[in-house]
Design an enzyme around this catalytic site. Structure first.
Site, PDB file in Angstrom:
ATOM      1  N   ASP A 278      -2.366   0.869   7.249  1.00  0.00           N
ATOM      2  CA  ASP A 278      -1.663   0.712   5.970  1.00  0.00           C
ATOM      3  C   ASP A 278      -1.179  -0.723   5.770  1.00  0.00           C
ATOM      4  O   ASP A 278      -1.188  -1.244   4.654  1.00  0.00           O
ATOM      5  CB  ASP A 278      -0.492   1.695   5.872  1.00  0.00           C
ATOM      6  CG  ASP A 278      -0.952   3.143   5.834  1.00  0.00           C
ATOM      7  OD1 ASP A 278      -1.947   3.430   5.130  1.00  0.00           O
ATOM      8  OD2 ASP A 278      -0.327   3.990   6.498  1.00  0.00           O
TER       9      ASP A 278
ATOM     10  N   ASP B 136       0.877  -1.163   0.000  1.00  0.00           N
ATOM     11  CA  ASP B 136       0.000   0.000   0.000  1.00  0.00           C
ATOM     12  C   ASP B 136       0.918   1.218   0.000  1.00  0.00           C
ATOM     13  O   ASP B 136       1.485   1.569   1.034  1.00  0.00           O
ATOM     14  CB  ASP B 136      -0.903  -0.008   1.239  1.00  0.00           C
ATOM     15  CG  ASP B 136      -1.854   1.180   1.262  1.00  0.00           C
ATOM     16  OD1 ASP B 136      -2.312   1.605   0.184  1.00  0.00           O
ATOM     17  OD2 ASP B 136      -2.140   1.678   2.371  1.00  0.00           O
TER      18      ASP B 136
ATOM     19  N   GLU C 177      -1.329  -1.253  -4.992  1.00  0.00           N
ATOM     20  CA  GLU C 177      -2.557  -0.521  -5.270  1.00  0.00           C
ATOM     21  C   GLU C 177      -2.295   0.540  -6.337  1.00  0.00           C
ATOM     22  O   GLU C 177      -1.255   1.194  -6.333  1.00  0.00           O
ATOM     23  CB  GLU C 177      -3.051   0.152  -3.985  1.00  0.00           C
ATOM     24  CG  GLU C 177      -4.435   0.731  -4.090  1.00  0.00           C
ATOM     25  CD  GLU C 177      -4.951   1.198  -2.742  1.00  0.00           C
ATOM     26  OE1 GLU C 177      -5.869   0.547  -2.217  1.00  0.00           O
ATOM     27  OE2 GLU C 177      -4.428   2.193  -2.222  1.00  0.00           O
TER      28      GLU C 177
END
Length: 165
Positions: A138, A7, A66
């Site tokens: 996260d 992430d 992502e």
């Protein structure tokens, strides 16, 4: 198959490693990389070094990250893109194949809803990876990205069916 999920973030980059064996998923490790340094170049180099250490420590077979979404703050989006670029470079340098997933796809895969909040993601990650204790939101997001890759990016493609009420 061992999967590293990332992430991306300039201040805090979340990472999570899972093992996928058939339909079984298990937690290996997770954590946060905090960028150090006074200027942007030093902070990006810090992220590169930390992600390299994670790769060396856990030897993933594949990675997932992502995709960047554009928000109202153009400068923030640009900084996020730079951190994401460093992560992609680090993964490529390690020779890892990388899957890229939109935030809504990750949320829909893990939670069942494309606009889930961080608390819902954390809850579902803990359910799908028993014994897992994400080191922060996260890290939970990174584990969710790895789970999404286990379903869509692996050699054994799984099909998730949408059920409408």
């Amino acid at each position: 198959m061992r999967i590293l999920g990332i992430d991306p973030g300039l201040r805090t980059l979340g990472w999570g490693v899972i093992e996928s064996q058939g339909t079984r998923l298990s937690h290996v490790a997770n954590g946060l990389c905090h960028s150090d340094g006074d200027d942007l170049g030093e902070r990006l180099l810090s992220l590169h070094n930390q992600v390299s250490e994670v790769i060396a420590a856990y030897c993933p077979d594949q990675a997932a990250i992502e995709q960047t979404f554009v928000n109202k703050d153009g400068a923030g989006t640009l900084k996020l893109g730079q951190a994401r670029g460093v992560a992609l470079l680090t993964l490529a340098k390690a020779g890892l194949p990388v899957g890229e997933y939109a935030p809504n796809r990750v949320k829909k895969t893990v939670v069942g809803v494309g606009h889930a909040d961080k608390g819902q993601i954390l809850h579902m990650v803990k359910l799908q990876l028993p014994g897992c204790a994400p080191k922060g939101a996260d890290a939970a997001d990174a584990l969710a990205i790895a789970i999404c890759h286990a379903y869509y990016g692996g050699t054994q493609q799984r099909v998730l069916k949408e059920v409408r009420a």
